[in-house]
Design an enzyme around this catalytic site. Structure first.
Site, mmCIF file in Angstrom:
data_model
loop_
_atom_site.group_PDB
_atom_site.id
_atom_site.type_symbol
_atom_site.label_atom_id
_atom_site.label_comp_id
_atom_site.label_asym_id
_atom_site.label_seq_id
_atom_site.Cartn_x
_atom_site.Cartn_y
_atom_site.Cartn_z
ATOM 1 N N ARG A 1 0.826 -1.214 0.000
ATOM 2 C CA ARG A 1 0.000 0.000 0.000
ATOM 3 C C ARG A 1 0.859 1.262 0.000
ATOM 4 N NH1 ARG A 1 -3.886 -1.754 4.632
ATOM 5 N NH2 ARG A 1 -5.119 -3.388 3.643
ATOM 6 N N ARG B 1 -3.700 6.247 0.870
ATOM 7 C CA ARG B 1 -4.381 7.361 1.531
ATOM 8 C C ARG B 1 -3.478 8.254 2.365
ATOM 9 N NH1 ARG B 1 -9.085 4.082 4.401
ATOM 10 N NH2 ARG B 1 -7.488 2.450 4.320
ATOM 11 N N ARG C 1 -8.376 10.944 -5.385
ATOM 12 C CA ARG C 1 -9.570 10.272 -4.856
ATOM 13 C C ARG C 1 -10.726 11.244 -4.606
ATOM 14 N NH1 ARG C 1 -12.182 7.518 -3.898
ATOM 15 N NH2 ARG C 1 -12.095 6.289 -1.983
ATOM 16 N N ASP D 1 -6.932 -3.416 -6.668
ATOM 17 C CA ASP D 1 -7.543 -3.973 -5.465
ATOM 18 C C ASP D 1 -7.678 -5.470 -5.652
ATOM 19 O OD1 ASP D 1 -10.120 -4.809 -3.764
ATOM 20 O OD2 ASP D 1 -9.265 -3.000 -2.879
ATOM 21 N N TYR E 1 -14.426 -13.122 1.044
ATOM 22 C CA TYR E 1 -15.147 -11.878 0.748
ATOM 23 C C TYR E 1 -16.463 -12.180 0.044
ATOM 24 C CZ TYR E 1 -11.673 -8.272 1.958
ATOM 25 O OH TYR E 1 -10.838 -7.410 2.616
#
Length: 347
Positions: A28, A32, A41, A77, A153
């Site tokens: 990552r 963010r 974003r 992702d 998931y």
């Protein structure tokens, strides 16, 4: 044509070859915590960024422009293969991924499509564009989620702490479970082959949730499907990294899957884990991501400890034990890399 590499330190370490210093990259690393990413974003959803080659390439390169890292990893992702298989995926603010039509029955499994590489043209284009823009500065890593993690998931309909629905299906309907994971392993393999065809110079398989399994359950319900993927990718000739969290009890079994590198989380000491795995496999890790919130002096101490445990043995790639967290101070990422460069020089 893939531009020739000027920095192959990461690839050499994957193959347990000598390096001048320990290579470093972070899971990552595009995300963010970076203002550049946040600006994008504000205008685009996660799925839009992942599926728009120009945006995916731009975000992938942001940390490479900012930090002296030894590898880039494509911005994507792990759940991207779910949509072309027929699952309705969305990302909900403060909740994360949500699958509107989770897999719960024989009919649900039968409806899932096993798609080929044509479903992932956006990934091929993003990889190709990113490699051209990297211009050989560092290798580009492609990745996908492991079949157990994707299945979890899909069954849970999103994130879970207990995996009750997943394990209930796995224990009560093992034939259906294996049929489901065979579909995921086929699609993941096709997805990764697209990335390799586009020029990915290494592949990481993220089995982020597999640590919820006991060793026996991992060996029975997950390992065969990971092994199947790795066996089919082996002939592509790129290094393969296999990573999970909470997997300290699973490491010897994870090695059986056949990857070149085993990723380590922070719940195990690097030297102890490597000794258990054997030195015929490379390792990646394993700083606790929360340490990057600590004072710089503490970051430096922790980095030094990990590198001391690695003992300059060929085949160590410095990384976190999971991805960089939001609100991580950018200056502390700089500090961690500087410490790797200071203590990771090989004689």
């Amino acid at each position: 044509m893939t531009p020739p590499l000027t920095n192959d330190r990461f690839l050499r370490a994957c193959r347990r070859q000598p390096v001048d210093r320990t290579p470093v990259w972070f899971m990552r690393q595009a995300g963010r915590y970076m203002a550049e990413y946040q600006a994008i974003r504000k205008k685009h959803s996660i799925l839009d960024v992942c599926k728009t080659p120009e945006l995916a390439a731009e975000v992938t390169l942001q940390p490479i422009e900012r930090f002296p890292l030894d590898a880039a990893i494509i911005f994507a992702d792990i759940l991207l293969p779910l949509e072309p298989m027929g699952l309705q995926l969305s990302f909900v603010e403060d909740k994360g991924p949500v699958i509107a039509n989770p897999v719960r029955s024989v009919e649900d499994v039968e409806r899932l499509r096993v798609v080929d590489g044509q479903a992932f043209t956006f990934s091929h284009d993003a990889m190709s564009l990113t490699i051209q823009r990297l211009a050989g500065r560092v290798p580009l890593i492609g990745f996908a989620g492991g079949p157990f993690t994707l299945a979890s998931y899909a069954i849970e309909g999103g994130s879970s702490r207990s995996y009750i629905t997943t394990k209930r299906l796995m224990f009560s309907q093992p034939k259906l479970w294996h049929a489901l994971l065979e579909k995921f392993s086929d699609v993941v393999t096709n997805y990764l082959l697209v990335q390799i065809d586009a020029g990915a110079q290494a592949i990481q398989l993220f089995d982020s949730w597999v640590g919820c399994l006991s060793p026996g359950d991992y060996e029975e319900y997950a390992l065969p499907h990971v092994t199947r993927i790795i066996d089919r990718l082996r002939s592509a000739g790129v290094p393969l990294i296999y990573f999970g969290t909470g997997t300290s009890t699973l490491l010897p079994l994870m090695k059986k899957a056949g990857s070149d590198v085993v990723g380590l989380d922070w719940h195990v000491q690097l030297d102890e884990a490597w000794a258990r795995l054997g030195y015929d496999v490379a390792v990646q890790g394993n700083l606790d991501p929360v340490v990057l919130y600590a004072p710089v002096e503490e970051i430096d101490r922790r980095v030094k400890d990990i590198l001391t445990r690695a003992n300059q043995r060929p085949g160590h790639i410095f990384n976190l034990g999971h991805g960089i967290l939001p609100q991580t101070p950018v200056a502390h990422v700089d500090a961690a890399i500087a410490s790797v460069h200071k203590y990771g020089r090989h004689s």
